[in-house]
Scaffold this motif. Sequence first.
Motif, PDB file in Angstrom:
ATOM      1  N   VAL A  11       8.560  21.688 114.183  1.00 35.59           N
ATOM      2  CA  VAL A  11       8.291  21.061 112.891  1.00 35.59           C
ATOM      3  C   VAL A  11       8.643  19.574 112.966  1.00 35.59           C
ATOM      4  O   VAL A  11       9.637  19.209 113.597  1.00 35.59           O
ATOM      5  N   ALA A  12       7.822  18.737 112.359  1.00 36.76           N
ATOM      6  CA  ALA A  12       8.142  17.306 112.271  1.00 36.76           C
ATOM      7  C   ALA A  12       7.941  16.863 110.834  1.00 36.76           C
ATOM      8  O   ALA A  12       7.259  17.541 110.063  1.00 36.76           O
ATOM      9  N   ARG A  13       8.563  15.756 110.468  1.00 37.86           N
ATOM     10  CA  ARG A  13       8.394  15.265 109.088  1.00 37.86           C
ATOM     11  C   ARG A  13       7.417  14.119 109.070  1.00 37.86           C
ATOM     12  O   ARG A  13       7.576  13.132 109.792  1.00 37.86           O
ATOM     13  N   LEU A  14       6.429  14.256 108.229  1.00 39.88           N
ATOM     14  CA  LEU A  14       5.363  13.263 108.148  1.00 39.88           C
ATOM     15  C   LEU A  14       5.970  11.877 107.878  1.00 39.88           C
ATOM     16  O   LEU A  14       6.705  11.691 106.900  1.00 39.88           O
ATOM     17  N   ALA A  15       5.687  10.925 108.779  1.00 38.34           N
ATOM     18  CA  ALA A  15       6.366   9.627 108.717  1.00 38.34           C
ATOM     19  C   ALA A  15       5.489   8.511 108.145  1.00 38.34           C
ATOM     20  O   ALA A  15       5.920   7.367 108.075  1.00 38.34           O
ATOM     21  N   GLY A  16       4.261   8.864 107.777  1.00 37.89           N
ATOM     22  CA  GLY A  16       3.412   7.822 107.192  1.00 37.89           C
ATOM     23  C   GLY A  16       2.055   8.374 106.811  1.00 37.89           C
ATOM     24  O   GLY A  16       1.601   9.371 107.375  1.00 37.89           O
ATOM     25  N   ILE A  17       1.463   7.748 105.797  1.00 37.66           N
ATOM     26  CA  ILE A  17       0.092   8.096 105.402  1.00 37.66           C
ATOM     27  C   ILE A  17      -0.614   6.778 105.112  1.00 37.66           C
ATOM     28  O   ILE A  17      -0.036   5.893 104.481  1.00 37.66           O
ATOM     29  N   LYS A  18      -1.843   6.645 105.583  1.00 41.02           N
ATOM     30  CA  LYS A  18      -2.592   5.432 105.214  1.00 41.02           C
ATOM     31  C   LYS A  18      -4.067   5.724 105.119  1.00 41.02           C
ATOM     32  O   LYS A  18      -4.586   6.569 105.867  1.00 41.02           O
ATOM     33  N   GLY A  19      -4.705   5.038 104.217  1.00 48.46           N
ATOM     34  CA  GLY A  19      -6.152   5.161 104.096  1.00 48.46           C
ATOM     35  C   GLY A  19      -6.819   4.203 105.070  1.00 48.46           C
ATOM     36  O   GLY A  19      -6.337   3.085 105.283  1.00 48.46           O
ATOM     37  N   VAL A  20      -7.887   4.627 105.713  1.00 45.57           N
ATOM     38  CA  VAL A  20      -8.628   3.744 106.616  1.00 45.57           C
ATOM     39  C   VAL A  20     -10.124   3.835 106.313  1.00 45.57           C
ATOM     40  O   VAL A  20     -10.606   4.841 105.784  1.00 45.57           O
ATOM     41  N   ALA A  21     -10.827   2.787 106.696  1.00 44.59           N
ATOM     42  CA  ALA A  21     -12.275   2.736 106.468  1.00 44.59           C
ATOM     43  C   ALA A  21     -13.022   3.486 107.560  1.00 44.59           C
ATOM     44  O   ALA A  21     -12.498   3.682 108.658  1.00 44.59           O
ATOM     45  N   ALA A  22     -14.228   3.897 107.253  1.00 43.84           N
ATOM     46  CA  ALA A  22     -15.097   4.490 108.277  1.00 43.84           C
ATOM     47  C   ALA A  22     -15.182   3.532 109.456  1.00 43.84           C
ATOM     48  O   ALA A  22     -15.200   2.315 109.273  1.00 43.84           O
ATOM     49  N   GLY A  23     -15.186   4.090 110.665  1.00 43.53           N
ATOM     50  CA  GLY A  23     -15.296   3.249 111.864  1.00 43.53           C
ATOM     51  C   GLY A  23     -13.968   2.821 112.451  1.00 43.53           C
ATOM     52  O   GLY A  23     -13.945   2.167 113.494  1.00 43.53           O
ATOM     53  N   THR A  24     -12.858   3.186 111.804  1.00 41.53           N
ATOM     54  CA  THR A  24     -11.541   2.796 112.322  1.00 41.53           C
ATOM     55  C   THR A  24     -11.184   3.656 113.538  1.00 41.53           C
ATOM     56  O   THR A  24     -11.260   4.879 113.480  1.00 41.53           O
ATOM     57  N   GLY A  25     -10.804   3.009 114.641  1.00 36.46           N
ATOM     58  CA  GLY A  25     -10.376   3.728 115.849  1.00 36.46           C
ATOM     59  C   GLY A  25      -8.918   4.129 115.725  1.00 36.46           C
ATOM     60  O   GLY A  25      -8.119   3.451 115.074  1.00 36.46           O
ATOM     61  N   VAL A  26      -8.562   5.259 116.344  1.00 35.06           N
ATOM     62  CA  VAL A  26      -7.194   5.782 116.226  1.00 35.06           C
ATOM     63  C   VAL A  26      -6.547   5.949 117.596  1.00 35.06           C
ATOM     64  O   VAL A  26      -7.146   6.536 118.493  1.00 35.06           O
ATOM     65  N   SER A  27      -5.345   5.428 117.699  1.00 33.82           N
ATOM     66  CA  SER A  27      -4.444   5.567 118.852  1.00 33.82           C
ATOM     67  C   SER A  27      -5.048   4.913 120.109  1.00 33.82           C
ATOM     68  O   SER A  27      -6.154   4.353 120.070  1.00 33.82           O
ATOM     69  N   TYR A  28      -4.260   4.962 121.219  1.00 34.56           N
ATOM     70  CA  TYR A  28      -4.661   4.262 122.443  1.00 34.56           C
ATOM     71  C   TYR A  28      -6.080   4.607 122.864  1.00 34.56           C
ATOM     72  O   TYR A  28      -6.468   5.771 122.873  1.00 34.56           O
TER      73      TYR A  28
END
Length: 378
Positions: free
Chosen positions: A250-267
């Motif tokens: 189990v982990a505790r959610l450390a953040g939430i953010k809204g992003v626009a279509a086309g946003t790349g995620v992580s490395y």
Amino acid sequence: MKRAAAVIDLAAVRGNLHRIRELAGNSAVMAVVKADAYGHGMGPIARTARRAGAEWLGVALPSEALALRAMGDEGRILAWLWSPGDSDIAACVRAGVDLSVSSTWALDEVIEASRRVGARARVQIKVDTGLSRNGVTLDQLSGLLDRVAQAVNDGDVEVEAVWSHLADGDTPGADSVARQLDQYLVALEMADARGIRPHLRHLSNSGGLWAHPECRFDLVRTGIAMYGLTPSADLGDSRELGLTPAMSLVARLAGIKGVAAGTGVSYGGTWTAPTETALGLVPIGYADGLPRAAGNLLDVAVGGNRYPIVGRVAMDQFVIDMGAHELPHVGDDVYVFGPGRHGERTADDWAAALDTIGYELVTRIGPRVQREYVEEES
Ligand SMILES: *Cc1c(COP(=O)(O)O)cnc(C)c1O
């Protein structure tokens, strides 16, 4: 819990041991607690197993056996793997830990330790009946048995067991098991012919409990089933075997953010938001033992809903796509894997998706993840 925890349900461990005991019939049970009890924490698991009646604890390393003694365990313990010159051998003899012997060098070290300590060492002769890992082959067994018989006469050692380990214990109907059983019976006869009559004969691991009842003998060694995972998907899942996975990651959610279509995620931006969406940040990563290959493949549960892991899993964190679901909140519990009570997949599900086994999933959860112990109602 701060950031992340492996929550261990000791009631599940007890229930699993109860199930194992039913299948073991009159055979004794050795609870295998090597590798920090498969990542579940050796002390609490060992105590739970003892209270549930485990006659033996099994570990790979002499140092693990000594750690059990340091925690106050006074029962029978077997350690089966070491390299020449291991400085813990004499301490194990002093502490009354049984040592597995697969070769003459190992026997010589035990004899020397026994003389140094002034106590008779208890040995368990490990025979290689077809797994081709450690264990003495039948070719070499005569020579070893002659030396064991001598050491018994000299009062240096006592033979507690002649034992072996199966290559396909978890495969119903495997031909290799019949062959290994034959070889094992030959080894027992060879020992008997030299007057070596072990108190215990043991061959079976968790898988063998279900798939090969003929291999139970006097004792069964069981690890994975005690932790509530299946020895092999071929045998069925935990539920079908009457087991409950004991570890919830189990982990505790450390953040939430809204992003626009086309946003790349992580490395490497291996995932791109197809539409406007909300991303959740889960503060656990491959340094904690979470397989990097889970990125863009598996999902986790928050508030009873499943969310896909998007982009690459990083060392300390990964990202989930929360899309159009009713949004979780920062600080919510993210269930990575567990028994499924919160909608999460099991470690066995993860293993199947990642082409590995549940054993690897749980043993690799690292020391940065705190262990918490609970007793869930079943
Ligand atoms: C790890 C181990 C076991 C436990 O196997 P499970 O499949 O987890 O039950 C039993 N015997 C030996 C020799 C082992 O190394």
